[in-house]
Design an enzyme around this catalytic site. Structure first.
Site, PDB file in Angstrom:
ATOM      1  CG  ASP A  50     -20.771   0.726 -44.987  1.00 28.29           C
ATOM      2  OD1 ASP A  50     -19.631   1.086 -44.680  1.00 28.29           O
ATOM      3  OD2 ASP A  50     -21.420  -0.138 -44.358  1.00 28.29           O
ATOM      4  CD  GLU A 107     -17.355  -4.268 -43.577  1.00 26.72           C
ATOM      5  OE1 GLU A 107     -16.926  -3.116 -43.406  1.00 26.72           O
ATOM      6  OE2 GLU A 107     -17.847  -4.948 -42.655  1.00 26.72           O
ATOM      7  CG  ASP A 117     -14.205  -1.239 -42.357  1.00 29.08           C
ATOM      8  OD1 ASP A 117     -15.262  -0.869 -42.919  1.00 29.08           O
ATOM      9  OD2 ASP A 117     -14.187  -1.850 -41.273  1.00 29.08           O
ATOM     10  CB  ILE A 177     -18.272   3.285 -42.495  1.00 33.66           C
ATOM     11  CG1 ILE A 177     -18.592   4.372 -43.503  1.00 33.66           C
ATOM     12  CG2 ILE A 177     -18.510   3.848 -41.089  1.00 33.66           C
ATOM     13  CD1 ILE A 177     -19.944   5.021 -43.271  1.00 33.66           C
ATOM     14  CG  ASP A 178     -13.388   0.033 -38.353  1.00 29.88           C
ATOM     15  OD1 ASP A 178     -14.018  -1.033 -38.262  1.00 29.88           O
ATOM     16  OD2 ASP A 178     -12.496   0.365 -37.554  1.00 29.88           O
ATOM     17  CB  THR A 233     -21.541   0.700 -39.204  1.00 32.25           C
ATOM     18  OG1 THR A 233     -21.567  -0.557 -38.564  1.00 32.25           O
ATOM     19  CG2 THR A 233     -20.794   0.574 -40.509  1.00 32.25           C
ATOM     20  CG  HIS A 282     -18.151  -5.086 -31.897  1.00 34.78           C
ATOM     21  ND1 HIS A 282     -18.044  -3.928 -32.622  1.00 34.78           N
ATOM     22  CD2 HIS A 282     -19.282  -5.701 -32.326  1.00 34.78           C
ATOM     23  CE1 HIS A 282     -19.076  -3.830 -33.466  1.00 34.78           C
ATOM     24  NE2 HIS A 282     -19.836  -4.886 -33.293  1.00 34.78           N
ATOM     25  CB  SER A 312     -13.954   3.012 -35.594  1.00 31.32           C
ATOM     26  OG  SER A 312     -13.259   4.170 -35.191  1.00 31.32           O
ATOM     27  CE  LYS A 370     -11.500  -0.135 -30.327  1.00 30.20           C
ATOM     28  NZ  LYS A 370     -12.741   0.252 -31.000  1.00 30.20           N
ATOM     29  NE  ARG A 390     -11.741  -6.210 -32.767  1.00 30.75           N
ATOM     30  CZ  ARG A 390     -12.652  -5.256 -32.859  1.00 30.75           C
ATOM     31  NH1 ARG A 390     -12.492  -4.121 -32.226  1.00 30.75           N
ATOM     32  NH2 ARG A 390     -13.737  -5.441 -33.566  1.00 30.75           N
ATOM     33  CG  ASP A 400     -12.982  -4.777 -38.968  1.00 33.23           C
ATOM     34  OD1 ASP A 400     -13.374  -3.636 -39.276  1.00 33.23           O
ATOM     35  OD2 ASP A 400     -13.729  -5.773 -38.940  1.00 33.23           O
TER      36      ASP A 400
HETATM   37  P1  AMP Z   1     -15.146  -1.688 -32.849  1.00 32.65           P
HETATM   38  O1  AMP Z   1     -15.808  -0.400 -33.165  1.00 32.65           O
HETATM   39  O2  AMP Z   1     -13.708  -1.569 -32.497  1.00 32.65           O
HETATM   40  O3  AMP Z   1     -15.929  -2.500 -31.892  1.00 32.65           O
HETATM   41  O4  AMP Z   1     -15.086  -2.501 -34.195  1.00 32.65           O
HETATM   42  C1  AMP Z   1     -15.967  -2.332 -35.230  1.00 32.65           C
HETATM   43  C2  AMP Z   1     -15.806  -3.514 -36.151  1.00 32.65           C
HETATM   44  O5  AMP Z   1     -16.092  -4.696 -35.438  1.00 32.65           O
HETATM   45  C3  AMP Z   1     -16.786  -3.528 -37.273  1.00 32.65           C
HETATM   46  O6  AMP Z   1     -16.264  -2.872 -38.399  1.00 32.65           O
HETATM   47  C4  AMP Z   1     -17.003  -4.982 -37.581  1.00 32.65           C
HETATM   48  O7  AMP Z   1     -16.291  -5.394 -38.696  1.00 32.65           O
HETATM   49  C5  AMP Z   1     -16.452  -5.675 -36.372  1.00 32.65           C
HETATM   50  N1  AMP Z   1     -17.437  -6.570 -35.754  1.00 32.65           N
HETATM   51  C6  AMP Z   1     -18.704  -6.784 -36.115  1.00 32.65           C
HETATM   52  N2  AMP Z   1     -19.281  -7.731 -35.333  1.00 32.65           N
HETATM   53  C7  AMP Z   1     -18.320  -8.116 -34.465  1.00 32.65           C
HETATM   54  C8  AMP Z   1     -18.286  -9.061 -33.407  1.00 32.65           C
HETATM   55  N3  AMP Z   1     -19.354  -9.788 -33.091  1.00 32.65           N
HETATM   56  N4  AMP Z   1     -17.137  -9.189 -32.719  1.00 32.65           N
HETATM   57  C9  AMP Z   1     -16.055  -8.452 -33.025  1.00 32.65           C
HETATM   58  N5  AMP Z   1     -16.031  -7.528 -34.012  1.00 32.65           N
HETATM   59  C10 AMP Z   1     -17.143  -7.364 -34.736  1.00 32.65           C
HETATM   60 MG    MG Z   2     -15.004  -2.546 -39.699  1.00 31.91          MG
END
Ligand code: AMP
Ligand code: MG
Length: 432
Positions: free
Chosen positions: A127, A150, A213, A215-216, A218, A313, A337, A340, A354, A366
């Site tokens: 990161d 970030e 970001d 690393i989106d 993580t 998420h 990430s 998608k 989402r 993000d």
């Molecule tokens: P994804 O892989 O699409 O689920 O998204 C990853 C991103 O979701 C990360 O980079 C975070 O910034 C973000 N994230 C972290 N916690 C949450 C949460 N509780 N709800 C939604 N997104 C989140």
């Molecule tokens: Mg992210």
């Protein structure tokens, strides 16, 4: 059907692709992105033109006469009068270099027997290293810039973080020198901290702000699955360019597992500039950028949809009820990430849903890069009320409920289904 084969639970597992690391051959310089001779060039065939807005499936052709075209198309630092073209070249270089560092760290993580999966240190190193590298490239190429990112260096300045900081500095220096494009003396730990802290801008509606970001995804990174380095530029509150480096995303459609010849090609770079469309190329720079387009599917029952791998998420039950209303047959494709957004921009699936749990506030880093990658490929990105995302309000997006993404034809019917499902969910909650 264009999305045939998407996402049985088996194919979802198949999407959890192990990274494809090149053997020890010297990496190509990203400073001359794609100028080095490619062995394969990415073209589109017209064989599936009924299912996509524009001609479709990805094919590789060995073609020496197109190598010149690849080189010409990709010379990134050439000066240009086209709006934001030079900035896009800088963004591609920065994200690609950062991706190289992340790949090195993920490779070590996956090869290590002793590394506990719950140990967050690899992601910490990657990161910070990724952010430092992007900031380094922006500074070298643009000198002055505003960056909303970030990470900050607060934790790294603590006594207990000194070993980690040295590791990050070593990795950053090794990545810069492996690229060979910048002839500089090694950065000190203080240089790295300064580079990271250049990402402390608050953004806003005026002027230019880079949005990163480092690393989106993580969690995907730690699992060895999908993640992305996401970099965008805002100008007067609008996203004007975006780049998604997706080191583990196959070049083949992840919505169509029947392209065995492409399954080994992994690592995609998506790039979009306002008014100029979206391109995809191999992340190592060995293919020419090629235009990609969202799917042209009009019948929602033929659509497949993406959502977060992590149930924390996004509310999987809500997307499931939306899919049911639309008559979607295929099960969800769950990946981490902004990969998608990249996959959707090339027609691998038709919808991205989402819906974060109550209280979560989405951050601009993000979605900024993903948003322009999809919209320039012909897609639409809105919140659950149908409003476009507003990136001008600082670090956060003020959203109505969630984010939905699809093509222009499907958006009205998707929005109806989303609003019905959200209403039913609230009614059910109020009767409890
Ligand atoms: P994804 O892989 O699409 O689920 O998204 C990853 C991103 O979701 C990360 O980079 C975070 O910034 C973000 N994230 C972290 N916690 C949450 C949460 N509780 N709800 C939604 N997104 C989140
Ligand atoms: Mg992210």
């Amino acid at each position: 059907m264009a999305t045939a084969g998407v996402a049985s639970s088996a194919s979802i597992n198949a999407l959890r692709i192990r990274p494809c690391f090149q053997p020890s051959s010297k990496p190509k310089s990203l400073l001359s992105f794609s100028i080095s001779t490619p062995s394969f060039l990415l073209l589109r065939s017209s064989s599936q033109s009924t299912s996509l807005s524009h001609p479709p499936s990805l094919l590789f052709h060995r073609s020496s006469d197109l190598r010149t075209k690849a080189a010409a198309a990709a010379a990134p630092m050439a000066s240009s009068s086209l709006p934001y073209e030079r900035e896009l070249a800088v963004a591609k270089k920065a994200a690609s270099l950062a991706a190289r560092l992340c790949q090195t760290v993920q490779k070590a993580l996956l090869q290590s027997d002793v590394q506990s999966k719950s140990d967050k240190s690899p992601v910490t190193v990657a990161d910070y290293g990724s952010q430092a590298l992007v900031s380094f490239v922006l500074e070298k190429e643009l000198q002055s810039f505003s960056l909303v990112a970030e990470e900050d260096s607060g934790d790294l300045r603590k006594d207990e973080s000194q070993e980690t900081l040295k590791r990050i500095t070593k990795l950053v220096n090794e990545t810069i020198s492996s690229d060979g494009g910048y002839n500089i003396s090694p950065l000190s730990v203080e240089d790295v901290l300064t580079a990271i802290d250049r990402g402390q801008s608050e953004g806003g509606p005026h002027g230019r702000h880079w949005v990163l970001d480092p690393i989106d995804g993580t969690k995907g990174f730690l699992r060895g699955d999908q993640y992305a380095i996401a970099l965008a530029l805002l100008h007067e509150g609008r996203v004007v360019l975006g780049v998604l480096a997706c080191p583990n995303l196959p070049l083949a459609s992840i919505g169509c597992p029947h392209q065995p010849s492409l399954q080994n090609e992994v690592g995609c770079l998506f790039s979009a500039r306002i008014g100029a469309g979206t391109d995809m190329q191999l992340l190592d720079g060995s293919s020419a950028p090629t235009k990609v387009y969202v799917t042209a599917i009009e019948n929602p029952s033929e659509a497949s949809f993406f959502e977060s791998f992590e149930a924390a998420h996004s509310m999987h039950d809500l997307s499931s009820s939306i899919a049911k209303k639309l008559g979607v047959q295929a099960p969800p494709v769950r990946i981490d990430s902004q990969a998608k957004y990249g996959a959707l921009s090339r027609g691998d699936g038709a919808i991205y849903l989402r819906f974060p749990h109550k209280g979560y506030r989405e951050k601009i880093w993000d979605h900024a890069a993903g948003c322009i990658v999809v919209t320039e490929a012909g897609g639409v990105v809105t919140d659950a009320a149908g409003n476009p995302l507003d990136f001008s309000k600082g670090k956060y997006l003020d959203l109505e409920k969630g984010i939905i993404v699809t093509n222009q034809k499907l958006m009205p019917v998707l929005l109806n289904a989303v609003q019905d499902a959200v209403r039913e969910q609230s009614q059910a909650a109020s009767t409890l």
